[in-house]
Design an enzyme around this catalytic site. Structure first.
Site, PDB file in Angstrom:
ATOM      1  N   ASP A 170       0.807  -1.209   0.000  1.00 13.45           N
ATOM      2  CA  ASP A 170       0.000   0.000   0.000  1.00 13.45           C
ATOM      3  C   ASP A 170       0.848   1.272   0.000  1.00 13.45           C
ATOM      4  O   ASP A 170       0.688   2.131   0.849  1.00 13.45           O
ATOM      5  CB  ASP A 170      -0.913  -0.052   1.247  1.00 13.45           C
ATOM      6  CG  ASP A 170      -1.937   1.056   1.280  1.00 13.45           C
ATOM      7  OD1 ASP A 170      -2.414   1.456   0.209  1.00 13.45           O
ATOM      8  OD2 ASP A 170      -2.258   1.520   2.395  1.00 13.45           O
ATOM      9  N   ASN A 414       6.772  -7.557   6.631  1.00 15.40           N
ATOM     10  CA  ASN A 414       5.508  -6.950   7.027  1.00 15.40           C
ATOM     11  C   ASN A 414       4.365  -7.706   6.370  1.00 15.40           C
ATOM     12  O   ASN A 414       4.318  -7.837   5.135  1.00 15.40           O
ATOM     13  CB  ASN A 414       5.439  -5.488   6.575  1.00 15.40           C
ATOM     14  CG  ASN A 414       4.114  -4.823   6.943  1.00 15.40           C
ATOM     15  OD1 ASN A 414       3.870  -4.497   8.095  1.00 15.40           O
ATOM     16  ND2 ASN A 414       3.237  -4.633   5.952  1.00 15.40           N
ATOM     17  N   GLU A 415       3.461  -8.216   7.192  1.00 15.07           N
ATOM     18  CA  GLU A 415       2.214  -8.817   6.731  1.00 15.07           C
ATOM     19  C   GLU A 415       2.410  -9.886   5.661  1.00 15.07           C
ATOM     20  O   GLU A 415       1.941  -9.753   4.527  1.00 15.07           O
ATOM     21  CB  GLU A 415       1.248  -7.741   6.245  1.00 15.07           C
ATOM     22  CG  GLU A 415       0.844  -6.786   7.359  1.00 15.07           C
ATOM     23  CD  GLU A 415      -0.389  -5.956   7.019  1.00 15.07           C
ATOM     24  OE1 GLU A 415      -0.745  -5.875   5.839  1.00 15.07           O
ATOM     25  OE2 GLU A 415      -1.005  -5.418   7.960  1.00 15.07           O
ATOM     26  N   ASN A 466      -0.509  -5.783  13.231  1.00 18.19           N
ATOM     27  CA  ASN A 466      -1.245  -4.669  12.616  1.00 18.19           C
ATOM     28  C   ASN A 466      -2.740  -4.991  12.686  1.00 18.19           C
ATOM     29  O   ASN A 466      -3.152  -6.066  12.244  1.00 18.19           O
ATOM     30  CB  ASN A 466      -0.877  -4.519  11.136  1.00 18.19           C
ATOM     31  CG  ASN A 466       0.586  -4.163  10.927  1.00 18.19           C
ATOM     32  OD1 ASN A 466       1.270  -3.762  11.861  1.00 18.19           O
ATOM     33  ND2 ASN A 466       1.054  -4.303   9.702  1.00 18.19           N
ATOM     34  N   TYR A 468      -6.910  -3.476  12.229  1.00 18.01           N
ATOM     35  CA  TYR A 468      -7.828  -2.426  11.780  1.00 18.01           C
ATOM     36  C   TYR A 468      -9.278  -2.779  12.099  1.00 18.01           C
ATOM     37  O   TYR A 468     -10.161  -2.629  11.256  1.00 18.01           O
ATOM     38  CB  TYR A 468      -7.631  -2.168  10.276  1.00 18.01           C
ATOM     39  CG  TYR A 468      -6.273  -1.564   9.996  1.00 18.01           C
ATOM     40  CD1 TYR A 468      -6.084  -0.194  10.118  1.00 18.01           C
ATOM     41  CD2 TYR A 468      -5.194  -2.362   9.664  1.00 18.01           C
ATOM     42  CE1 TYR A 468      -4.839   0.375   9.900  1.00 18.01           C
ATOM     43  CE2 TYR A 468      -3.933  -1.801   9.447  1.00 18.01           C
ATOM     44  CZ  TYR A 468      -3.763  -0.435   9.566  1.00 18.01           C
ATOM     45  OH  TYR A 468      -2.529   0.120   9.361  1.00 18.01           O
ATOM     46  N   TYR A 472     -11.484  -2.003   8.416  1.00 21.11           N
ATOM     47  CA  TYR A 472     -11.655  -2.917   7.278  1.00 21.11           C
ATOM     48  C   TYR A 472     -12.672  -4.004   7.597  1.00 21.11           C
ATOM     49  O   TYR A 472     -13.171  -4.680   6.700  1.00 21.11           O
ATOM     50  CB  TYR A 472     -10.310  -3.537   6.892  1.00 21.11           C
ATOM     51  CG  TYR A 472      -9.338  -2.534   6.305  1.00 21.11           C
ATOM     52  CD1 TYR A 472      -9.680  -1.775   5.182  1.00 21.11           C
ATOM     53  CD2 TYR A 472      -8.091  -2.335   6.869  1.00 21.11           C
ATOM     54  CE1 TYR A 472      -8.797  -0.853   4.646  1.00 21.11           C
ATOM     55  CE2 TYR A 472      -7.200  -1.414   6.329  1.00 21.11           C
ATOM     56  CZ  TYR A 472      -7.561  -0.671   5.220  1.00 21.11           C
ATOM     57  OH  TYR A 472      -6.688   0.247   4.681  1.00 21.11           O
ATOM     58  N   GLU A 504       0.553  -1.344  13.929  1.00 20.28           N
ATOM     59  CA  GLU A 504      -0.298  -0.476  13.104  1.00 20.28           C
ATOM     60  C   GLU A 504      -1.723  -0.550  13.642  1.00 20.28           C
ATOM     61  O   GLU A 504      -2.206  -1.641  13.967  1.00 20.28           O
ATOM     62  CB  GLU A 504      -0.343  -0.948  11.634  1.00 20.28           C
ATOM     63  CG  GLU A 504       0.917  -0.727  10.845  1.00 20.28           C
ATOM     64  CD  GLU A 504       0.775  -1.132   9.368  1.00 20.28           C
ATOM     65  OE1 GLU A 504      -0.358  -1.119   8.839  1.00 20.28           O
ATOM     66  OE2 GLU A 504       1.810  -1.463   8.765  1.00 20.28           O
ATOM     67  N   TRP A 549      -0.839   3.867  12.846  1.00 21.04           N
ATOM     68  CA  TRP A 549      -0.570   3.978  11.412  1.00 21.04           C
ATOM     69  C   TRP A 549      -1.331   5.163  10.891  1.00 21.04           C
ATOM     70  O   TRP A 549      -2.542   5.218  11.060  1.00 21.04           O
ATOM     71  CB  TRP A 549      -1.024   2.703  10.693  1.00 21.04           C
ATOM     72  CG  TRP A 549      -0.613   2.662   9.247  1.00 21.04           C
ATOM     73  CD1 TRP A 549      -1.435   2.775   8.167  1.00 21.04           C
ATOM     74  CD2 TRP A 549       0.717   2.464   8.747  1.00 21.04           C
ATOM     75  NE1 TRP A 549      -0.697   2.672   7.015  1.00 21.04           N
ATOM     76  CE2 TRP A 549       0.627   2.486   7.343  1.00 21.04           C
ATOM     77  CE3 TRP A 549       1.963   2.294   9.341  1.00 21.04           C
ATOM     78  CZ2 TRP A 549       1.733   2.330   6.522  1.00 21.04           C
ATOM     79  CZ3 TRP A 549       3.059   2.138   8.528  1.00 21.04           C
ATOM     80  CH2 TRP A 549       2.933   2.159   7.125  1.00 21.04           C
ATOM     81  N   LYS A 568      -4.395   7.794   6.619  1.00 20.16           N
ATOM     82  CA  LYS A 568      -4.392   7.441   8.045  1.00 20.16           C
ATOM     83  C   LYS A 568      -3.358   8.243   8.828  1.00 20.16           C
ATOM     84  O   LYS A 568      -3.144   8.010  10.018  1.00 20.16           O
ATOM     85  CB  LYS A 568      -4.140   5.934   8.219  1.00 20.16           C
ATOM     86  CG  LYS A 568      -5.272   5.089   7.645  1.00 20.16           C
ATOM     87  CD  LYS A 568      -5.189   3.641   8.072  1.00 20.16           C
ATOM     88  CE  LYS A 568      -6.250   2.812   7.404  1.00 20.16           C
ATOM     89  NZ  LYS A 568      -6.016   2.604   5.953  1.00 20.16           N
TER      90      LYS A 568
END
Ligand code: BDP
Length: 591
Positions: A170, A414-415, A466, A468, A472, A504, A549, A568
């Site tokens: 992203d 990351n992720e 992370n 959300y 999301y 995040e 984040w 964000k």
């Protein structure tokens, strides 16, 4: 790899400035060997900078493939008899470099430095002016990190040759010579590398240095901030390797490097011909099941995931921006940040050393997870070449950043899809590689996969997550955050018994958009959103940090849920505060 410095035997020439630039629209330059002659029909281009946002047309901004850079330089007579090196701070992502038409280096990986020893060719050349040419490709595929792929589509609905660069991360795939390009000299016999490790006892520190050098090393001196020599020792050659030298030197009453109160020493290595002063700091790191200790004191990470990103410059290194960012971090009471999702410039890392920020240094392994359930590790995506490149990047990141006291932990990805069976051997090897490079710092990885699915965190020291919730998933229902977060964090802890950082969490927020009752995208909502997370962080004693984040709004590729990028940020892309900055400042200033 050592940073180029000037001292009584070394010189540096910065090639930053305006270069000649040429778009290779049809990607034919390599085949036609454009490097053989000075480039034709060039336009001016700034280095360092991303080229994308300097253009006014989509064709150039979104170009997939090669662009060419060229610059002429002269070598002063005073450099005769010296070793001459051409060094790139970074080139995103694949570079081939020629000097006067002869290839001197090729490099893959967009966020780390590389260099070429050009002494011999300069010595043999009769030219008064030389020409460096760089062919740079921004193509990402499954053999590199970050990962990506070129999508081709055909059929009646698509124009002929329709294709684009797909990425699974992203942030905008900014391209160019993002960091300074330098020429530097060393004596012919020179100090190639210095690895510093320290041990701190009661009121004494031991500084251990492993030096790689073709020069005969005589002595090392530890110099404090006031310029006093606080320790000095003759150096001995390692018996088993001609170019390796080892020394241990003790110092009394060491001054520790502490978060927010940095203290930097220099290790001056003096050889028969060469000399180099490497900066270092004294601090200890320890991780327990519930704590991260720096110099024996519990440390709570408060700060951000950031990006190297700004208007016009893109990912181009910008010292003014770095200073502004660090001033904002200090203003807020932040003590740390993560170099999401790639190693940042060396210049920024040196600033972090000096300003006392704790850094989680992340390799560019991002985009290794599909959100639609498709596999990344089983099949024809991530493959052996990806793994090799990932390991190379870990080694390059370590070699560049090993002596920075600010670097307190390595992040190896990351992720990534760590729920996939095939990801297990992959990350076992990645984490083992990181540990074999560095036995002094903890290793983490940043997760999107939850505790039920994750299969690799048994090898990590700290777990970064992370999340959300209510963004999301269950969009805008703030009331679910506390329940879901507490439940998940307890699960992570009960499974691994390791400390957790929320690396995040955040909500897109349009600066200046206000409403009551608050709705998603308003500044009020962003504050309320984070507050729900904070209530749980304050309850769980194994949570060792919060990195909202993101530090600032940043550019992404175009997408249905991205209106001119990711919003964000706690700051706008122009580095002005949203309401949430004041809220976080209040929270963090209390600690
Ligand atoms: C996470 C990524 C980060 C994104 C963020 C978001 O690590 O790069 O920008 O989500 O969606 O998945 O805002």
């Amino acid at each position: 790899m050592l940073y180029p410095v000037e001292n009584k035997v070394r010189e540096v020439k910065n090639l930053s400035g305006i270069w000649n630039f040429k778009m290779d629209y049809d990607n034919i330059g390599i085949q036609e060997q454009w490097q053989k002659e000075p480039l034709k029909d060039t336009i001016p281009m700034a280095v360092p900078s991303s080229y994308n946002d300097l253009f006014t047309e989509e064709r150039e901004k979104e170009h997939v493939g090669y662009v060419w850079y060229e610059k002429s330089f002269v070598i002063p007579d005073s450099w005769n008899g010296k070793r001459i090196v051409l060094r790139f701070g970074s080139a995103t992502h694949h570079a081939t470099v020629w000097v006067d038409g002869t290839e001197v280096v090729k490099h893959k990986g967009g966020f780390l430095p590389f260099e070429a020893d050009i002494t011999e060719m300069i010595e043999k050349s009769s030219l008064e002016e030389h020409r460096v040419t760089v062919a740079l490709s921004n193509i990402l595929d499954w053999t590199c990190i970050p990962c990506g792929e070129i999508i081709h589509k055909e059929g009646p609905g698509y124009p002929e040759g329709f294709h684009y660069q797909e990425t699974y991360f992203d942030f905008y795939n900014y391209s160019g010579l993002h960091r300074p390009v330098k020429l530097y000299t060393t004596p012919k016999k020179y100090i190639e590398n210095i690895v510093i490790k320290t041990e701190i006892k009661e009121n004494e520190a031991v500084v251990k240095a492993l030096i790689t050098s073709t020069d005969e090393i005589r002595v090392v001196k530890v110099v404090d901030e006031a310029g006093n020599i606080v320790s000095e020792k003759a150096v001995e050659k390692c018996l088993n390797d001609e170019n390796k030298w080892y020394v241990e030197t003790e110092m009394k009453e060491p001054h520790l490097w502490n978060p927010g109160a940095a203290y930097l020493y220099q290790l001056k290595v003096e050889g028969e011909n060469d000399t180099y002063a490497e900066q270092f700091g004294l601090r200890t790191i320890e991780v327990t099941d519930k704590a991260f200790l720096i110099n024996g004191k519990e440390f709570y990470f408060q700060g951000f995931g950031k990006h190297e990103d700004s208007d016009v410059h893109g990912k181009g290194m910008d010292e003014a921006l770095n200073i502004r960012d660090f001033n904002l971090l200090k203003w807020m009471g932040a003590n740390s940040f993560r170099t999401s999702h790639y190693p940042y410039s060396e210049e920024l890392m040196m600033l972090a050393d000096r300003e006392g920020f704790v850094v989680i240094d992340e390799v560019p392994a991002v985009g290794m997870c599909f959100w639609d359930g498709n596999s990344v590790f089983a099949g024809n995506r991530v493959n052996d070449d990806t793994l090799e490149h990932h390991k190379d990047m870990l080694a390059d990141m370590y070699n560049r950043d090993k002596n920075h006291p600010c670097v307190m932990m390595w992040s190896v990805a990351n992720e990534a899809a760590t729920h996939e069976e095939e990801a297990v051997p992959y990350f076992k090897e990645v984490i083992e590689t990181m540990r074999s490079l560095d036995d002094t710092r903890p290793v983490t990885m940043v997760h999107t996969t939850g505790p039920d699915g994750d299969k690799v965190s048994q090898w990590l020291d700290v777990i970064c997550v992370n999340r959300y919730y209510a963004w999301y998933t269950d969009h805008s229902h703030l009331e679910v955050i506390g329940l879901q977060l507490e439940n998940e964090m307890n699960k992570w802890y009960n499974k691994y018994h390791k400390p957790i950082i929320m690396s995040e969490y955040g909500a897109d927020t349009i600066a200046g958009y206000h409403k009551t009752p608050a709705v998603a995208f308003t500044e009020e909502f962003q504050c309320m959103y984070m507050n729900e997370f904070h209530k749980i962080f304050d309850k769980l004693d194994f949570m060792i940090g919060e990195h909202p984040w993101a530090f600032a709004d940043f550019q992404t590729k175009q997408g249905l849920n991205r209106v001119d990028g990711n919003k964000k940020g706690i700051f706008t892309r122009n580095r002005q505060p949203k309401m949430s900055a004041y809220m976080l400042k209040e929270r963090w200033s209390e600690n």
